[in-house]
Design a protein around this motif. Sequence first.
Motif, PDB file in Angstrom:
ATOM      1  N   CYS A   6       0.850  -1.191   0.000  1.00  0.00           N
ATOM      2  CA  CYS A   6       0.000   0.000   0.000  1.00  0.00           C
ATOM      3  C   CYS A   6       0.892   1.250   0.000  1.00  0.00           C
ATOM      4  CB  CYS A   6      -0.883  -0.035   1.256  1.00  0.00           C
ATOM      5  SG  CYS A   6      -2.053   1.320   1.372  1.00  0.00           S
ATOM      6  N   PRO A   7       0.391   2.400  -0.473  1.00  0.00           N
ATOM      7  CA  PRO A   7       1.186   3.639  -0.404  1.00  0.00           C
ATOM      8  C   PRO A   7       1.646   3.989   1.008  1.00  0.00           C
ATOM      9  CG  PRO A   7      -0.675   3.972  -1.862  1.00  0.00           C
ATOM     10  CD  PRO A   7      -0.846   2.611  -1.237  1.00  0.00           C
ATOM     11  N   CYS A   8       0.947   3.499   2.028  1.00  0.00           N
ATOM     12  CA  CYS A   8       1.365   3.783   3.405  1.00  0.00           C
ATOM     13  C   CYS A   8       2.535   2.897   3.833  1.00  0.00           C
ATOM     14  CB  CYS A   8       0.196   3.611   4.378  1.00  0.00           C
ATOM     15  SG  CYS A   8      -0.258   1.891   4.701  1.00  0.00           S
ATOM     16  N   GLY A   9       2.899   1.911   3.003  1.00  0.00           N
ATOM     17  CA  GLY A   9       4.034   1.044   3.304  1.00  0.00           C
ATOM     18  C   GLY A   9       3.655  -0.320   3.839  1.00  0.00           C
ATOM     19  N   VAL A  14      -3.649 -10.418   1.752  1.00  0.00           N
ATOM     20  CA  VAL A  14      -5.046 -10.785   1.550  1.00  0.00           C
ATOM     21  C   VAL A  14      -5.746  -9.584   0.941  1.00  0.00           C
ATOM     22  CG1 VAL A  14      -7.179 -11.514   2.669  1.00  0.00           C
ATOM     23  CG2 VAL A  14      -5.010 -12.370   3.502  1.00  0.00           C
ATOM     24  N   GLY A  15      -6.578  -9.815  -0.086  1.00  0.00           N
ATOM     25  CA  GLY A  15      -7.272  -8.725  -0.758  1.00  0.00           C
ATOM     26  C   GLY A  15      -8.223  -7.991   0.150  1.00  0.00           C
ATOM     27  N   GLY A  16      -8.598  -6.806  -0.265  1.00  0.00           N
ATOM     28  CA  GLY A  16      -9.546  -6.006   0.500  1.00  0.00           C
ATOM     29  C   GLY A  16      -8.961  -4.644   0.788  1.00  0.00           C
ATOM     30  N   ASP A  17      -9.106  -4.185   2.003  1.00  0.00           N
ATOM     31  CA  ASP A  17      -8.582  -2.892   2.409  1.00  0.00           C
ATOM     32  C   ASP A  17      -7.240  -3.081   3.098  1.00  0.00           C
ATOM     33  OD1 ASP A  17     -10.921  -1.813   1.457  1.00  0.00           O
ATOM     34  OD2 ASP A  17     -11.863  -1.643   3.435  1.00  0.00           O
ATOM     35  N   CYS A  18      -6.422  -2.047   3.056  1.00  0.00           N
ATOM     36  CA  CYS A  18      -5.108  -2.079   3.676  1.00  0.00           C
ATOM     37  C   CYS A  18      -5.254  -2.341   5.179  1.00  0.00           C
ATOM     38  CB  CYS A  18      -4.387  -0.762   3.441  1.00  0.00           C
ATOM     39  SG  CYS A  18      -2.763  -0.666   4.242  1.00  0.00           S
ATOM     40  N   ILE A  19      -4.311  -3.109   5.727  1.00  0.00           N
ATOM     41  CA  ILE A  19      -4.401  -3.469   7.140  1.00  0.00           C
ATOM     42  C   ILE A  19      -4.029  -2.311   8.065  1.00  0.00           C
ATOM     43  CG2 ILE A  19      -4.057  -5.930   6.798  1.00  0.00           C
ATOM     44  CD1 ILE A  19      -1.102  -5.536   7.484  1.00  0.00           C
ATOM     45  N   LEU A  20      -3.328  -1.290   7.545  1.00  0.00           N
ATOM     46  CA  LEU A  20      -2.962  -0.150   8.386  1.00  0.00           C
ATOM     47  C   LEU A  20      -3.833   1.079   8.148  1.00  0.00           C
ATOM     48  CD1 LEU A  20       0.948  -0.239   8.428  1.00  0.00           C
ATOM     49  CD2 LEU A  20      -0.663  -1.050  10.145  1.00  0.00           C
ATOM     50  N   ARG A  79     -11.972  -6.575  -2.277  1.00  0.00           N
ATOM     51  CA  ARG A  79     -13.131  -7.133  -1.579  1.00  0.00           C
ATOM     52  C   ARG A  79     -14.085  -5.997  -1.299  1.00  0.00           C
ATOM     53  NH1 ARG A  79     -12.156 -11.808   2.233  1.00  0.00           N
ATOM     54  NH2 ARG A  79     -10.876 -13.224   1.042  1.00  0.00           N
ATOM     55  N   GLY A  80     -15.329  -6.343  -1.026  1.00  0.00           N
ATOM     56  CA  GLY A  80     -16.335  -5.332  -0.711  1.00  0.00           C
ATOM     57  C   GLY A  80     -17.564  -5.525  -1.578  1.00  0.00           C
ATOM     58  N   TRP A  81     -18.540  -4.647  -1.384  1.00  0.00           N
ATOM     59  CA  TRP A  81     -19.818  -4.801  -2.072  1.00  0.00           C
ATOM     60  C   TRP A  81     -19.710  -4.605  -3.577  1.00  0.00           C
ATOM     61  CZ3 TRP A  81     -23.396  -7.427   0.069  1.00  0.00           C
ATOM     62  CH2 TRP A  81     -23.495  -7.459   1.458  1.00  0.00           C
ATOM     63  N   LEU A  82     -18.857  -3.713  -4.027  1.00  0.00           N
ATOM     64  CA  LEU A  82     -18.702  -3.509  -5.465  1.00  0.00           C
ATOM     65  C   LEU A  82     -18.111  -4.759  -6.127  1.00  0.00           C
ATOM     66  CD1 LEU A  82     -18.927  -1.728  -7.934  1.00  0.00           C
ATOM     67  CD2 LEU A  82     -16.718  -0.726  -7.335  1.00  0.00           C
ATOM     68  N   TYR A  83     -17.135  -5.362  -5.493  1.00  0.00           N
ATOM     69  CA  TYR A  83     -16.531  -6.582  -6.028  1.00  0.00           C
ATOM     70  C   TYR A  83     -17.525  -7.750  -5.951  1.00  0.00           C
ATOM     71  CZ  TYR A  83     -12.293  -3.898  -6.065  1.00  0.00           C
ATOM     72  OH  TYR A  83     -11.378  -2.933  -6.332  1.00  0.00           O
ATOM     73  N   GLN A  84     -18.370  -7.746  -4.922  1.00  0.00           N
ATOM     74  CA  GLN A  84     -19.415  -8.758  -4.823  1.00  0.00           C
ATOM     75  C   GLN A  84     -20.399  -8.606  -5.973  1.00  0.00           C
ATOM     76  OE1 GLN A  84     -19.879 -11.348  -2.287  1.00  0.00           O
ATOM     77  NE2 GLN A  84     -21.013 -11.977  -4.088  1.00  0.00           N
ATOM     78  N   ALA A  85     -20.751  -7.378  -6.302  1.00  0.00           N
ATOM     79  CA  ALA A  85     -21.678  -7.136  -7.419  1.00  0.00           C
ATOM     80  C   ALA A  85     -21.055  -7.592  -8.744  1.00  0.00           C
ATOM     81  CB  ALA A  85     -22.051  -5.658  -7.483  1.00  0.00           C
ATOM     82  N   ILE A  86     -19.778  -7.345  -8.928  1.00  0.00           N
ATOM     83  CA  ILE A  86     -19.086  -7.788 -10.144  1.00  0.00           C
ATOM     84  C   ILE A  86     -19.090  -9.305 -10.218  1.00  0.00           C
ATOM     85  CG2 ILE A  86     -16.826  -7.906 -11.283  1.00  0.00           C
ATOM     86  CD1 ILE A  86     -16.368  -5.021 -10.185  1.00  0.00           C
ATOM     87  N   ALA A  87     -18.738  -9.965  -9.122  1.00  0.00           N
ATOM     88  CA  ALA A  87     -18.695 -11.433  -9.098  1.00  0.00           C
ATOM     89  C   ALA A  87     -20.089 -12.028  -9.289  1.00  0.00           C
ATOM     90  CB  ALA A  87     -18.091 -11.921  -7.783  1.00  0.00           C
ATOM     91  N   SER A  88     -21.086 -11.447  -8.645  1.00  0.00           N
ATOM     92  CA  SER A  88     -22.457 -11.959  -8.773  1.00  0.00           C
ATOM     93  C   SER A  88     -22.994 -11.754 -10.182  1.00  0.00           C
ATOM     94  CB  SER A  88     -23.372 -11.269  -7.759  1.00  0.00           C
ATOM     95  OG  SER A  88     -22.978 -11.575  -6.449  1.00  0.00           O
ATOM     96  N   GLY A  89     -22.744 -10.591 -10.756  1.00  0.00           N
ATOM     97  CA  GLY A  89     -23.193 -10.330 -12.125  1.00  0.00           C
ATOM     98  C   GLY A  89     -22.540 -11.263 -13.129  1.00  0.00           C
ATOM     99  N   ASP A 156     -10.394 -11.093   7.813  1.00  0.00           N
ATOM    100  CA  ASP A 156     -10.010 -10.881   9.197  1.00  0.00           C
ATOM    101  C   ASP A 156      -8.552 -10.471   9.248  1.00  0.00           C
ATOM    102  OD1 ASP A 156      -8.949 -12.295  11.939  1.00  0.00           O
ATOM    103  OD2 ASP A 156     -10.994 -11.503  12.111  1.00  0.00           O
ATOM    104  N   PRO A 157      -8.182  -9.514  10.118  1.00  0.00           N
ATOM    105  CA  PRO A 157      -6.768  -9.096  10.195  1.00  0.00           C
ATOM    106  C   PRO A 157      -5.822 -10.266  10.492  1.00  0.00           C
ATOM    107  CG  PRO A 157      -8.140  -7.541  11.385  1.00  0.00           C
ATOM    108  CD  PRO A 157      -9.025  -8.681  10.968  1.00  0.00           C
ATOM    109  N   ALA A 158      -6.304 -11.298  11.158  1.00  0.00           N
ATOM    110  CA  ALA A 158      -5.447 -12.466  11.442  1.00  0.00           C
ATOM    111  C   ALA A 158      -5.071 -13.204  10.162  1.00  0.00           C
ATOM    112  CB  ALA A 158      -6.161 -13.406  12.404  1.00  0.00           C
TER     113      ALA A 158
END
Length: 161
Positions: A6-9, A14-20, A79-89, A156-158
């Motif tokens: 991520c730009p924060c380093g 795991v896909g999704g949002d940055c852990i930091l 990951r997230g709702w937008l990616y869920q919509a893409i996968a579902s579509g 999950d962060p783990a």
Amino acid sequence: MKVVVCPCGARNVVGGDCILCGEPLGSIGAALAAGAAVALGLALAWGVVGWLTGVQAIWFGMFFGVAVSGAVVHFSFGRGWLYQAIASGATLGGIVLGETLLLLLLHGRLGSLLGLEQPNLGLLEAIRFAVVDDSWSLVFGTVGLLGGFWVWKQPDPAEDA
């Protein structure tokens, strides 16, 4: 194992949002391409295998959803709702395409795929039949959506340790 920095380093595995910092790591373009490619490949396999063997199994709808959703997450790292919509579509579109192809093969109307008249009424009628009148499309679509309905959840962060 894929690692995205991520730009924060922070190094994320795991896909999704940055852990930091929580910034989204995914690529919408990659998600669309991966979902479409896998759905198209599975739709072709669905139609041809169903035609050759004369057998369709409910679990293939579940496999369809898991494979398309897995490709969306793996190749886009999102990951997230937008990616869920893409996968579902992509899952629903692929199942309808596979079921339409199977119906055309079973009824000896594969030539309607190559119809030169526009709009291609033979193909549109086959798609309408697969969506509206073929109850198996509803069953396979529902099972396919359930198989792939996990992309919306951030890991999950783990999992990113």
